[in-house]
Design an enzyme around this catalytic site. Structure first.
Site, PDB file in Angstrom:
ATOM      1  N   CYS A 148      12.731   6.090  -8.381  1.00  0.00           N
ATOM      2  CA  CYS A 148      12.872   5.241  -9.570  1.00  0.00           C
ATOM      3  C   CYS A 148      14.140   5.428 -10.387  1.00  0.00           C
ATOM      4  O   CYS A 148      14.797   4.452 -10.731  1.00  0.00           O
ATOM      5  CB  CYS A 148      11.678   5.453 -10.493  1.00  0.00           C
ATOM      6  SG  CYS A 148      10.179   4.739  -9.849  1.00  0.00           S
TER       7      CYS A 148
ATOM      8  N   LYS B 123      10.654  16.516  -5.574  1.00  0.00           N
ATOM      9  CA  LYS B 123      10.002  17.394  -6.550  1.00  0.00           C
ATOM     10  C   LYS B 123       8.817  18.028  -5.839  1.00  0.00           C
ATOM     11  O   LYS B 123       8.502  17.640  -4.703  1.00  0.00           O
ATOM     12  CB  LYS B 123       9.551  16.615  -7.788  1.00  0.00           C
ATOM     13  CG  LYS B 123       8.503  15.543  -7.477  1.00  0.00           C
ATOM     14  CD  LYS B 123       8.213  14.640  -8.661  1.00  0.00           C
ATOM     15  CE  LYS B 123       7.252  15.264  -9.630  1.00  0.00           C
ATOM     16  NZ  LYS B 123       6.675  14.278 -10.581  1.00  0.00           N
TER      17      LYS B 123
ATOM     18  N   ALA C 253       0.842  -1.201   0.000  1.00  0.00           N
ATOM     19  CA  ALA C 253       0.000   0.000   0.000  1.00  0.00           C
ATOM     20  C   ALA C 253       0.874   1.247   0.000  1.00  0.00           C
ATOM     21  O   ALA C 253       0.754   2.102   0.857  1.00  0.00           O
ATOM     22  CB  ALA C 253      -0.921  -0.010   1.217  1.00  0.00           C
TER      23      ALA C 253
ATOM     24  N   TYR D 136       3.322   4.204  -2.541  1.00  0.00           N
ATOM     25  CA  TYR D 136       3.112   5.302  -3.495  1.00  0.00           C
ATOM     26  C   TYR D 136       2.500   4.824  -4.802  1.00  0.00           C
ATOM     27  O   TYR D 136       1.819   5.572  -5.481  1.00  0.00           O
ATOM     28  CB  TYR D 136       4.438   6.003  -3.784  1.00  0.00           C
ATOM     29  CG  TYR D 136       4.882   6.884  -2.645  1.00  0.00           C
ATOM     30  CD1 TYR D 136       4.463   8.204  -2.570  1.00  0.00           C
ATOM     31  CD2 TYR D 136       5.705   6.397  -1.637  1.00  0.00           C
ATOM     32  CE1 TYR D 136       4.860   9.024  -1.531  1.00  0.00           C
ATOM     33  CE2 TYR D 136       6.113   7.207  -0.588  1.00  0.00           C
ATOM     34  CZ  TYR D 136       5.679   8.522  -0.538  1.00  0.00           C
ATOM     35  OH  TYR D 136       6.065   9.330   0.501  1.00  0.00           O
TER      36      TYR D 136
ATOM     37  N   SER E  78       5.328  -3.346  -9.315  1.00  0.00           N
ATOM     38  CA  SER E  78       6.560  -2.615  -8.985  1.00  0.00           C
ATOM     39  C   SER E  78       7.622  -2.925 -10.031  1.00  0.00           C
ATOM     40  O   SER E  78       7.635  -3.996 -10.632  1.00  0.00           O
ATOM     41  CB  SER E  78       7.053  -2.983  -7.594  1.00  0.00           C
ATOM     42  OG  SER E  78       6.719  -4.295  -7.239  1.00  0.00           O
TER      43      SER E  78
ATOM     44  N   LYS F 250      17.592   4.060  -9.098  1.00  0.00           N
ATOM     45  CA  LYS F 250      17.451   2.632  -8.813  1.00  0.00           C
ATOM     46  C   LYS F 250      17.311   1.832 -10.106  1.00  0.00           C
ATOM     47  O   LYS F 250      17.959   0.803 -10.286  1.00  0.00           O
ATOM     48  CB  LYS F 250      16.215   2.439  -7.923  1.00  0.00           C
ATOM     49  CG  LYS F 250      16.014   1.030  -7.451  1.00  0.00           C
ATOM     50  CD  LYS F 250      14.860   0.951  -6.471  1.00  0.00           C
ATOM     51  CE  LYS F 250      13.530   1.037  -7.186  1.00  0.00           C
ATOM     52  NZ  LYS F 250      12.402   0.941  -6.248  1.00  0.00           N
TER      53      LYS F 250
HETATM   54  C1  UDX Z   1       9.355   8.909 -12.629  1.00  0.00           C
HETATM   55  C2  UDX Z   1       8.759   8.743 -14.027  1.00  0.00           C
HETATM   56  O1  UDX Z   1       8.451  10.029 -14.580  1.00  0.00           O
HETATM   57  C3  UDX Z   1       7.527   7.875 -13.977  1.00  0.00           C
HETATM   58  O2  UDX Z   1       7.029   7.656 -15.282  1.00  0.00           O
HETATM   59  C4  UDX Z   1       7.880   6.547 -13.321  1.00  0.00           C
HETATM   60  O3  UDX Z   1       6.728   5.757 -13.188  1.00  0.00           O
HETATM   61  C5  UDX Z   1       8.504   6.776 -11.950  1.00  0.00           C
HETATM   62  O4  UDX Z   1       9.624   7.645 -12.061  1.00  0.00           O
HETATM   63  P1  UDX Z   1       8.791  10.427 -10.521  1.00  0.00           P
HETATM   64  O5  UDX Z   1      10.119   9.978 -10.024  1.00  0.00           O
HETATM   65  O6  UDX Z   1       7.615  10.318  -9.616  1.00  0.00           O
HETATM   66  O7  UDX Z   1       8.409   9.619 -11.847  1.00  0.00           O
HETATM   67  O8  UDX Z   1       8.887  11.987 -10.958  1.00  0.00           O
HETATM   68  P2  UDX Z   1       9.456  12.741 -12.232  1.00  0.00           P
HETATM   69  O9  UDX Z   1       8.497  13.808 -12.562  1.00  0.00           O
HETATM   70  O10 UDX Z   1       9.840  11.841 -13.340  1.00  0.00           O
HETATM   71  O11 UDX Z   1      10.760  13.469 -11.672  1.00  0.00           O
HETATM   72  C6  UDX Z   1      11.930  12.753 -11.306  1.00  0.00           C
HETATM   73  C7  UDX Z   1      13.036  13.726 -10.917  1.00  0.00           C
HETATM   74  O12 UDX Z   1      13.510  14.438 -12.043  1.00  0.00           O
HETATM   75  C8  UDX Z   1      12.595  14.791  -9.911  1.00  0.00           C
HETATM   76  O13 UDX Z   1      13.594  14.972  -8.955  1.00  0.00           O
HETATM   77  C9  UDX Z   1      12.430  16.014 -10.760  1.00  0.00           C
HETATM   78  O14 UDX Z   1      12.604  17.205 -10.053  1.00  0.00           O
HETATM   79  C10 UDX Z   1      13.531  15.821 -11.778  1.00  0.00           C
HETATM   80  N1  UDX Z   1      13.300  16.553 -13.035  1.00  0.00           N
HETATM   81  C11 UDX Z   1      12.224  16.249 -13.804  1.00  0.00           C
HETATM   82  C12 UDX Z   1      14.200  17.532 -13.446  1.00  0.00           C
HETATM   83  O15 UDX Z   1      15.185  17.816 -12.760  1.00  0.00           O
HETATM   84  N2  UDX Z   1      13.963  18.187 -14.629  1.00  0.00           N
HETATM   85  C13 UDX Z   1      12.903  17.898 -15.426  1.00  0.00           C
HETATM   86  O16 UDX Z   1      12.776  18.524 -16.495  1.00  0.00           O
HETATM   87  C14 UDX Z   1      12.001  16.901 -14.998  1.00  0.00           C
HETATM   88  P1  ADP Z   2       6.374   2.088  -4.095  1.00  0.00           P
HETATM   89  O1  ADP Z   2       6.888   3.492  -4.261  1.00  0.00           O
HETATM   90  O2  ADP Z   2       6.959   1.133  -5.099  1.00  0.00           O
HETATM   91  O3  ADP Z   2       4.891   1.998  -4.028  1.00  0.00           O
HETATM   92  P2  ADP Z   2       6.561   1.837  -1.197  1.00  0.00           P
HETATM   93  O4  ADP Z   2       7.789   1.596  -0.362  1.00  0.00           O
HETATM   94  O5  ADP Z   2       5.861   3.145  -1.075  1.00  0.00           O
HETATM   95  O6  ADP Z   2       6.979   1.546  -2.705  1.00  0.00           O
HETATM   96  O7  ADP Z   2       5.465   0.701  -0.887  1.00  0.00           O
HETATM   97  C1  ADP Z   2       5.731  -0.637  -0.775  1.00  0.00           C
HETATM   98  C2  ADP Z   2       4.879  -1.223   0.353  1.00  0.00           C
HETATM   99  O8  ADP Z   2       4.955  -2.647   0.298  1.00  0.00           O
HETATM  100  C3  ADP Z   2       5.323  -0.829   1.772  1.00  0.00           C
HETATM  101  O9  ADP Z   2       4.254  -0.193   2.439  1.00  0.00           O
HETATM  102  C4  ADP Z   2       5.681  -2.186   2.447  1.00  0.00           C
HETATM  103  O10 ADP Z   2       5.290  -2.237   3.810  1.00  0.00           O
HETATM  104  C5  ADP Z   2       4.872  -3.162   1.630  1.00  0.00           C
HETATM  105  N1  ADP Z   2       5.374  -4.533   1.673  1.00  0.00           N
HETATM  106  C6  ADP Z   2       6.649  -4.967   1.516  1.00  0.00           C
HETATM  107  N2  ADP Z   2       6.715  -6.316   1.588  1.00  0.00           N
HETATM  108  C7  ADP Z   2       5.446  -6.758   1.799  1.00  0.00           C
HETATM  109  C8  ADP Z   2       4.832  -8.067   1.944  1.00  0.00           C
HETATM  110  N3  ADP Z   2       5.559  -9.180   1.860  1.00  0.00           N
HETATM  111  N4  ADP Z   2       3.496  -8.116   2.169  1.00  0.00           N
HETATM  112  C9  ADP Z   2       2.754  -6.991   2.230  1.00  0.00           C
HETATM  113  N5  ADP Z   2       3.252  -5.754   2.079  1.00  0.00           N
HETATM  114  C10 ADP Z   2       4.580  -5.628   1.865  1.00  0.00           C
END
Ligand code: UDX
Ligand code: ADP
Ligand code: UDX
EC number: 1.1.1.22
Length: 480
Positions: free
Chosen positions: A272, A335, A9, A11, A127, A275
């Site tokens: 993301c 961001k 549960a 992001y 994920s 990683k």
């Molecule tokens: C990213 C991808 O956009 C998304 O499709 C994927 O599912 C998860 O990773 P997110 O990390 O949530 O999403 O945000 P994003 O808007 O992509 O920004 C990532 C980073 O890049 C932030 O730190 C942002 O500030 C930075 N950024 C983005 C810049 O520095 N310049 C830009 O022009 C755009």
């Molecule tokens: P993302 O950004 O990919 O959604 P998060 O860290 O916000 O990642 O969420 C992942 C969630 O998955 C965490 O809340 C964590 O507690 C949960 N989680 C991890 N392992 C298990 C598991 N084996 N069963 C249920 N929930 C889990």
């Protein structure tokens, strides 16, 4: 009736399932997590994540066809479709440490599915995972299955934080990868039917499993690469007197390149980009492709360079020392419009300044003091292991104060650094801030949000990423 269960549960799982529930009233959606506090928060008025529009969606469906629960086994066993959206952090120890994805949480989720299932199920990877994870998961499931059939699909999520609800309502595409067997195709169709409640058919792409898994890593690598490209240009702009905003605009008007995602910054962050690229690099190395690995590694190296370049600018322009000087940090999230701090550039910038003995006063409208202290004391890569799954609670940093107001943060400060592009930072009363600061008063704008000329008129010395340098900064060159 179709029943969906989502393990994790966070992001991704929370917002995605809330939108599925909203758009598919005929489907019952349960989101489960091992974290009791996280589930309690999802069931309260104070949701565990800040995301514009999310609260409205959750309130509309919670208790009707959307449920949050810690009873993982019950909901998994009842579901036809199980999404797995647990965290997949970078490994901190052992083989592939610092690069490979840690699939511990994924594996334990898969084992639970195998243990409690009494009927056939579709298991969906939500994920981001390394290519071929589906194959490993399939093995765990089938070897423990007691005759039950599992179909594995890869359905990577492309939402960006801060715009998650918009992105889910109106996705550029939904990607579903599955086996090319009749059973695999049937599973793809079942998941497609869920999204077809609101996503136009031509935006639902279907591929084989590996293509779907790799597309997610590739998309994030391409996006991050654009930022490292424009950030690399920003350094050259500062050296030559070009303006990175003008250059990015000119480049982006080429329809082959496009105007989006070209904002120079103090560096990209988020859970993301880094990683997934590290993961990609590791996969390339494992597949005997060192040149390809090296190519993508540069995207991260430039991002690290951009952060240290920023710190060096701050220190160099303040007479080469920030020791005991108060520096205000405006913005800590990676961001705007999110409280998420995973891999935020603010961590490295703050650690750099602390390393030079600065005193920091940090303000972010959505990040708590606890979180900031944890981030500044944690080791690299520990950030993505959720706090409730972490063994120790780190000690606090004494040189850091976290305040709830930008004016409080900047009072008596020698310099202020803008590290997140929160809208409210555009409209602060900078005259008032200038009057309350030590002189000379410095602004280091890591997101190009302020009107530098206006601030210079007030008396500030201003550094903006990739913009022609203030005469002061030209006299105080920063060596990265
Ligand atoms: C990213 C991808 O956009 C998304 O499709 C994927 O599912 C998860 O990773 P997110 O990390 O949530 O999403 O945000 P994003 O808007 O992509 O920004 C990532 C980073 O890049 C932030 O730190 C942002 O500030 C930075 N950024 C983005 C810049 O520095 N310049 C830009 O022009 C755009
Ligand atoms: P993302 O950004 O990919 O959604 P998060 O860290 O916000 O990642 O969420 C992942 C969630 O998955 C965490 O809340 C964590 O507690 C949960 N989680 C991890 N392992 C298990 C598991 N084996 N069963 C249920 N929930 C889990
Ligand atoms: C390029 C720029 O496009 C143009 O704006 C600039 O003014 C001059 O340089 P050009 O070299 O004539 O133009 O052709 P372009 O279409 O850009 O192709 C360059 C090379 O890239 C070709 O060898 C082409 O085959 C290759 N290419 C292009 C690919 O391999 N894949 C692609 O997707 C696109």
């Amino acid at each position: 009736m179709v029943k969906i269960c989502c393990i994790g549960a966070g992001y991704v799982g929370g917002p995605t399932m809330a939108v599925i529930a909203l758009k598919c009233p005929s489907i019952e959606v349960a989101v489960v997590d091992i974290s009791v506090s996280r589930i309690a928060a999802w069931n309260s008025d104070q949701l565990p994540i800040y995301e514009p529009g999310l609260e409205g969606v959750v309130k509309q469906c919670r208790g009707t066809n959307l449920f949050f629960s810690t009873d993982v086994e019950k909901h998994v066993s009842e579901a036809n479709i199980v999404f797995v959206s647990v965290n997949t952090p970078t490994k901190t120890q052992g083989l592939g440490a610092g690069k490979a994805a840690d699939l511990t949480y994924w594996e334990s989720a898969a084992r639970v599915i195998a243990d409690v299932s009494k009927s056939d199920k579709i298991v969906v990877e939500k994920s981001t995972v390394p290519v071929k994870t589906a194959e490993a998961i399939e093995k765990i499931l089938t070897h423990n299955s007691k005759g039950i059939k599992f179909q594995i699909l890869s359905n990577p999520e492309f939402l960006a934080e801060g715009t998650a609800i918009q992105d889910l309502f109106n996705p550029d595409r939904v990607l579903i990868g599955g086996r090319e067997t009749p059973e695999g195709q049937k599973a793809i169709k079942a998941l497609k039917d869920v999204y077809a409640h609101w996503v136009p058919e031509d935006r639902i792409l279907t591929t084989n499993l590996w293509s779907a898994e790799l597309s997610k890593l590739a998309a994030n690598a391409f996006l991050a690469q654009r930022i490292s490209s424009v950030n690399a240009m920003s350094a050259l702009c500062e050296a030559t007197g070009a303006n990175v905003t003008q250059v990015a605009y000119a480049v982006g008007t080429d329809s082959r390149i496009g105007p989006k995602f070209l904002n120079a910054s103090v560096g990209f962050g988020g859970s993301c980009f880094q990683k997934d690229i590290l993961n990609l690099v590791y996969i390339c190395e494992c597949n005997g492709l060192p040149e390809v690995a090296e190519y993508w590694k540069q995207v991260i190296k430039i991002n690290d360079y951009q952060k240290s370049r920023f710190v060096n600018r701050v220190v160099a322009s303040m007479f080469n020392t920030v020791s005991r000087k108060k520096i205000a940090i405006l913005g800590f999230a990676f961001k705007k419009d999110t409280g998420d701090t995973r891999e935020t550039p603010a961590i490295d910038v703050c650690k750099g300044l602390l390393g030079d003995k600065a005193r920091l006063s940090i303000y972010d409208p959505q990040v708590t003091e606890d979180q900031i202290q944890r981030d500044l004391t944690m080791n690299k890569f520990d950030w993505d292991h959720p706090p409730h799954l972490q063994p120790m609670s780190p000690s606090t940093v004494k040189q850091v104060a976290v305040v709830w107001d930008a004016y409080e943060a900047t009072k008596d400060a020698h310099g202020l650094c803008i590290l997140t592009e929160w809208d409210e930072f555009k409209n602060l009363d900078y005259k008032r801030i200038y009057d309350s600061m030590q002189k000379p008063a410095f602004v280091f704008d890591g997101r190009n949000v302020v009107d530098a000329d206006k601030l210079r008129e007030m008396g500030f010395i201003v550094y903006s990423i990739g913009k022609p340098l203030d005469p002061w900064l030209k006299d105080m060159p920063a060596v990265a």
